[in-house]
Design a protein around this motif. Structure first.
Motif, short mmCIF file in Angstrom:
data_model
loop_
_atom_site.label_atom_id
_atom_site.label_comp_id
_atom_site.label_asym_id
_atom_site.label_seq_id
_atom_site.Cartn_x
_atom_site.Cartn_y
_atom_site.Cartn_z
N LEU A 1 0.76 -1.26 0.12
CA LEU A 1 0.10 -0.07 0.12
C LEU A 1 1.01 1.29 -0.09
O LEU A 1 0.42 2.29 -0.65
N ASN A 2 1.98 1.01 0.81
CA ASN A 2 2.86 2.40 0.92
C ASN A 2 4.20 2.42 -0.11
O ASN A 2 5.16 3.02 -0.01
N HIS A 3 4.30 1.34 -1.17
CA HIS A 3 4.88 1.47 -2.23
C HIS A 3 4.38 1.95 -3.38
O HIS A 3 4.96 2.38 -4.39
N LEU A 4 3.06 2.58 -3.34
CA LEU A 4 2.44 3.19 -4.43
C LEU A 4 2.52 4.53 -4.54
O LEU A 4 2.65 5.06 -3.42
N GLY A 5 2.15 5.12 -5.84
CA GLY A 5 2.31 6.58 -5.67
C GLY A 5 3.63 7.15 -5.44
O GLY A 5 4.78 6.43 -5.63
N GLN A 6 3.60 8.38 -4.65
CA GLN A 6 4.73 8.95 -4.17
C GLN A 6 5.01 8.54 -2.87
O GLN A 6 5.95 9.14 -2.07
N ARG A 7 4.51 7.23 -2.17
CA ARG A 7 4.77 7.07 -0.93
C ARG A 7 5.98 6.04 -0.87
O ARG A 7 6.34 5.35 -1.74
N SER A 8 6.68 5.84 0.31
CA SER A 8 7.51 4.94 0.53
C SER A 8 7.31 4.38 1.99
O SER A 8 6.55 4.92 2.92
N PHE A 9 8.23 3.53 2.55
CA PHE A 9 7.87 2.65 3.71
C PHE A 9 9.18 2.76 4.46
O PHE A 9 10.50 2.22 3.70
N ILE A 10 9.51 2.76 5.63
CA ILE A 10 10.43 2.26 6.57
C ILE A 10 9.91 1.47 7.80
O ILE A 10 9.22 2.39 8.60
N VAL A 11 10.05 0.40 7.70
CA VAL A 11 9.31 -0.45 9.02
C VAL A 11 10.39 -1.25 9.56
O VAL A 11 11.36 -1.86 8.93
N THR A 12 9.93 -1.72 10.64
CA THR A 12 10.77 -2.52 11.68
C THR A 12 10.47 -4.08 11.11
O THR A 12 9.44 -4.47 10.80
N GLN A 13 11.64 -4.74 11.23
CA GLN A 13 11.32 -6.12 10.78
C GLN A 13 11.85 -7.17 11.75
O GLN A 13 12.79 -6.98 12.34
N SER A 14 11.12 -8.18 11.96
CA SER A 14 11.58 -9.20 13.22
C SER A 14 12.40 -10.17 12.56
O SER A 14 12.17 -10.79 11.50
N ILE A 15 13.61 -10.21 13.13
CA ILE A 15 14.85 -11.17 12.46
C ILE A 15 14.22 -12.48 12.73
O ILE A 15 14.55 -13.40 11.71
N LYS A 16 13.48 -12.84 13.77
CA LYS A 16 13.10 -14.30 14.00
C LYS A 16 12.08 -14.68 12.87
O LYS A 16 11.88 -15.99 12.66
N LYS A 17 11.45 -13.90 12.36
CA LYS A 17 10.56 -13.94 11.39
C LYS A 17 10.82 -14.19 9.88
O LYS A 17 10.11 -14.40 8.63
N LEU A 18 12.26 -13.68 9.67
CA LEU A 18 12.76 -13.85 8.24
C LEU A 18 12.97 -15.28 7.76
O LEU A 18 13.26 -16.35 8.71
N PRO A 19 13.03 -15.44 6.54
CA PRO A 19 13.32 -16.60 5.95
C PRO A 19 14.57 -17.36 6.32
O PRO A 19 15.43 -16.36 6.84
N ALA A 20 14.93 -18.63 6.62
CA ALA A 20 16.03 -19.18 7.20
C ALA A 20 17.44 -18.50 6.60
O ALA A 20 18.38 -18.42 7.32
N GLU A 21 17.49 -18.52 5.55
CA GLU A 21 18.72 -17.87 4.79
C GLU A 21 18.84 -16.63 5.14
O GLU A 21 20.27 -16.25 5.50
#
Length: 575
Positions: free
Chosen positions: A291-311
């Motif tokens: 949703l926030n990649h559309l138009g003139q918008r961007s995003f900076i969000v926190t990411q859970s390391i534990k929920k990242l893919p294994a690699e």
């Protein structure tokens, strides 16, 4: 003072007059000085009538300055009688801290918004007076609507409406909630620039003193872990932590779904089109990122390391590849100098999901790692006591519960049933230690400087502070009103109170804490001195000086006449 003229059959005379309010409360005027007739002044000044009028106005200005100086420097003498009793039912102490909030209120043109709403309805009560008093009392003396009405009666300008008018007004405020938010946002630019290129979003919930669900008051995951029905609030703030917009949704609803309706309203009604969306991991679902990649918008969000893919998780936990944030030089974070232990380090890589190409940034803070290690050491010590005493309670869902480090065996090696044996789970402790000091951020800003991205992400503490202020300082919970429209109006008032307070705080030159500013505003009171005027009964401090400078009036004179207090009240309304 002003110039007046009087015409007779043969001449025209010029006077300087002064307006005042008589003992009956009516406006009248008195002649201060006669300047002369038009013929006399024209001959003496050598000019026509326009020139005489210009000269007369200058004389009036001089007389005004002279009067102000004499008034300001005058010593006021008020007789007191030691053998005279006080009058019955006369208020002697008044609350004055609202004057500074009132300056913000009228700066936001809230009175114009109320007039616009009044044209849509046929009510006779003063919506502007009701809304302003509810906002001021929510900051100065937060309580129920009935108690707020009583608190407002202690203001220098007491209410002229009735209690039942407040409850009628709540329904109107609820209906016009979206209009008020959008108009306030547009008007806020009259008070200065807003950092609306970065928008922080977060959710919280508020509990009700009821035991059954009703309307949007649903059972859900309470932030306070209370077994009461709750309602949830989504809040947007700008990059400076100034509230922008809010919405309410049922307590049982997933908070991830709350973003789109509110953001759509901001795009359509507020005119915000270009901004960076920033949130914690709980509100950073892939749909919200898209949703926030559309138009003139961007995003900076926190990411859970534990929920990242294994690699990607393995790469994030690897201690190699980090760089110093200050100069981008490679650093081995396992062998840091004492100076480096106060710094911040990062590494980044492309991160692609099903719908988006992103950038994953992993940061490492030695200082934060030491803090997490110290907190865990205390929790492990408590877990060891549980094991030694055999007093292990059922583990709660709280991630900081020491019982998470305790495991049990209830069978022998042969698989037979045996007595339960508790032990300290060292593997779980080691697993948690891998994440010490690490923090992850995802963004679609693929080419921006990492330091700038992290600076935006670090600003999320401001929206947490907003929620803390509303809940703790403004007593937004528990919620006692029950009707859906009044609940909406209650949170609108809390939102507006927070907006006024933070804009006032932003206007101060020297930073201060929420607690300091609240204490000052709540302490500003005035004593009525024999109905001749008012004496401030608060302590003058640096913050009070800055408040006066920001709002354009002063209340810290040793004595304030009634006339002067009326001037102050007018100035607080920017008139």
């Amino acid at each position: 003072m002003r110039v007046t003229t009087s015409k007779s059959k043969n001449s025209e005379s010029f006077y300087i007059t002064k307006s005042y309010t008589n003992a009956q409360g009516k406006s009248t005027s008195t002649t201060i000085k006669k300047l002369g007739t038009l013929a006399e002044l024209s001959e003496r000044l050598g000019t026509d009538r326009d020139g005489v009028m210009a000269w007369a106005k200058e004389q009036a200005r001089i007389e005004t300055e002279k009067y102000k100086k004499e008034t300001e420097e005058a010593v006021v003498t008020i007789p007191f009688h030691s053998n005279r009793l006080m009058d019955y039912n006369r208020k002697k102490l008044f609350t004055g801290g609202y004057l500074f909030l009132q300056s913000v209120y009228y700066g936001l043109k809230m009175d114009s918004i109320c007039r616009k709403i009044r044209y849509r309805y046929k009510f006779k009560y003063d919506l502007n007076a009701i809304l302003s008093d509810l906002i001021y009392t929510r900051v100065l003396e937060p309580s129920s609507k009935t108690s707020s009405f009583k608190a407002a009666q202690q203001f220098l300008e007491a209410p002229t409406y009735e209690l039942h008018d407040i409850y009628r007004a709540l329904s109107v405020l609820a209906k016009e909630c979206d209009l008020i938010q959008s108009e306030v946002y547009k008007n806020s630019f009259f008070l200065g620039k807003r950092n609306d290129k970065v928008l922080y979003y977060d959710c919280t919930n508020y509990y009700f003193e009821i035991e059954q669900e009703d309307g949007d008051k649903k059972y859900g995951k309470s932030k306070e872990h209370r077994p009461n029905p709750i309602i949830q609030m989504g809040l947007f703030t700008d990059g400076d932590g100034i509230p922008l917009a809010f919405s309410l949704f049922p307590g049982s609803q997933n908070e991830q779904k709350s973003l789109k309706p509110l953001e759509t309203k901001i795009l359509q009604q507020f005119g915000c089109q270009k901004f960076i969306y920033c949130s914690d991991a709980g509100l950073a679902s892939e749909d919200n990122r898209v949703l926030n990649h559309l138009g003139q918008r961007s995003f900076i969000v926190t990411q859970s390391i534990k929920k990242l893919p294994a690699e990607d998780r393995e790469w994030a936990l690897n201690t190699k590849g980090f760089k110093r944030l200050s100069d981008d030089s490679p650093v081995d974070i396992t062998q840091l100098s004492e100076d480096d232990k106060q710094g911040l380090f990062y590494k980044d890589e492309p991160y692609t999901t099903k719908k988006l190409h992103q950038r994953l940034i992993i940061t490492y803070s030695p200082k934060y790692a030491a803090y997490e290690k110290a907190v865990r050491a205390e929790q492990i010590a408590r877990a060891e006591k549980m094991v030694a005493n055999g007093a292990v309670k059922r583990q709660r869902k709280n991630p900081n519960d020491p019982a998470r480090f305790v495991n049990k065996i209830a069978a022998t090696k042969e698989g037979e049933k045996a007595e339960i044996h508790y032990y300290l789970d060292l593997e779980k402790i080691a697993e948690e230690e891998k994440y010490d000091g690490l923090y992850a951020v995802c963004t679609d800003l693929l080419d921006d400087d990492v330091a700038d991205i992290l600076k935006v992400s670090e600003g999320r503490w401001q929206i947490e502070d907003c929620f803390r202020t509303m809940k703790t300082d403004f007593d937004a919970r528990p919620v006692y009103v029950s009707r859906e429209d009044r609940i909406q109006a209650h949170f609108l008032i809390c939102f507006l109170a927070l907006l006024h307070f933070r804009m006032l705080k932003k206007a101060l030159k020297t930073p201060c804490t929420t607690e300091q500013l609240l204490h000052i505003l709540r302490s500003i009171k005035f004593a009525d001195i024999e109905e001749q005027g008012f004496m401030p009964v608060y302590e003058r401090q640096r913050i009070t000086d800055e408040l006066h400078e920001a709002c354009g009036f002063r209340t810290d004179y040793q004595f304030i006449t009634k006339r002067k207090m009326k001037e102050i009240q007018k100035k607080s309304k920017r008139r």
